[in-house]
Design a protein around this motif. Sequence first.
Motif, PDB file in Angstrom:
ATOM      1  N   THR A 128       0.837  -1.202   0.000  1.00  0.00           N
ATOM      2  CA  THR A 128       0.000   0.000   0.000  1.00  0.00           C
ATOM      3  C   THR A 128       0.873   1.253   0.000  1.00  0.00           C
ATOM      4  O   THR A 128       0.562   2.251  -0.666  1.00  0.00           O
TER       5      THR A 128
ATOM      6  N   VAL B 268      -4.494  13.205  -3.936  1.00  0.00           N
ATOM      7  CA  VAL B 268      -5.553  12.851  -2.987  1.00  0.00           C
ATOM      8  C   VAL B 268      -5.549  11.345  -2.754  1.00  0.00           C
ATOM      9  O   VAL B 268      -5.619  10.879  -1.611  1.00  0.00           O
ATOM     10  N   LYS B 269      -5.450  10.586  -3.829  1.00  0.00           N
ATOM     11  CA  LYS B 269      -5.405   9.132  -3.724  1.00  0.00           C
ATOM     12  C   LYS B 269      -4.164   8.679  -2.971  1.00  0.00           C
ATOM     13  O   LYS B 269      -4.227   7.751  -2.147  1.00  0.00           O
TER      14      LYS B 269
ATOM     15  N   GLU C 282      -4.638   9.107   0.722  1.00  0.00           N
ATOM     16  CA  GLU C 282      -5.527   8.065   1.248  1.00  0.00           C
ATOM     17  C   GLU C 282      -4.768   6.759   1.445  1.00  0.00           C
ATOM     18  O   GLU C 282      -4.956   6.063   2.453  1.00  0.00           O
TER      19      GLU C 282
ATOM     20  N   VAL D  24      -2.366   6.923   4.405  1.00  0.00           N
ATOM     21  CA  VAL D  24      -3.108   6.746   5.654  1.00  0.00           C
ATOM     22  C   VAL D  24      -3.424   5.270   5.868  1.00  0.00           C
ATOM     23  O   VAL D  24      -3.240   4.732   6.973  1.00  0.00           O
ATOM     24  N   LYS D  25      -3.891   4.604   4.814  1.00  0.00           N
ATOM     25  CA  LYS D  25      -4.208   3.188   4.921  1.00  0.00           C
ATOM     26  C   LYS D  25      -2.968   2.377   5.305  1.00  0.00           C
ATOM     27  O   LYS D  25      -3.026   1.508   6.181  1.00  0.00           O
TER      28      LYS D  25
END
Length: 227
Positions: free
Chosen positions: A125, A143-144, A147, A150-151
């Motif tokens: 990830t 933006v992706k 995300e 964070v994941k």
Amino acid sequence: MQTRSSTGFNTIPENVAAVVFSHLGDDPRDRVALAQVSKVWRDAEKSDASLPGGSPRALFELGRGLYDAGKRKRAVYWWRRATGDADAICWIGSCYLYGYGVKRDVTKAVEWFERASRCGHAEATYYLAGCYVEGLGVEKNIVKSLELYVKAAELGEKGAAYALGFIYRYGPYARRYAGDASRDNDAFRDVAVNKTEALKWHRVAVELGATYAQDEVDALEAELAAA
């Protein structure tokens, strides 16, 4: 070789024979030749999890040993057979990203990272987030990427937590402060500086084992206290 005598190979315990099998090279012909010696070796071959048809984890470890020995093409060969093992899937992605043992193909790298990420693999990830930052195999999408960072951090990837802290501390200038003199130094131009958020993620990084982030924590705590 006296395979039928009381002192021959038939007296070797099967678990010992299996250990020998697990330390053989990656050429299946060596295994076949040894299995032909006697029944005990054939039984060991069937019970050895590192053989084709063994557990995906054992096949990953077999590939990892080959990779560490510089046999990267063979490593990828076995990882492809480690069906469902997230580590194997991630490492194949990494090989495609850097051209290790396979022809470099960033699009395929992203595909493998996505598969591993769906399995909850933190490192894959993290790699995938970087691909979205750089536009490797996918269109750039900050933006992706955030995300995905964070994941990855939530999955336990300390590098992702540190990256988030750095990005939020410096915002549009994150890559410049990271010493990145690449063609695109404004990747995070739309990310606002948020030192509170930066402190949060650097603390997470430290908790996950990134001791190098402690300096960032100390500096941010001082800056916020003086504000």
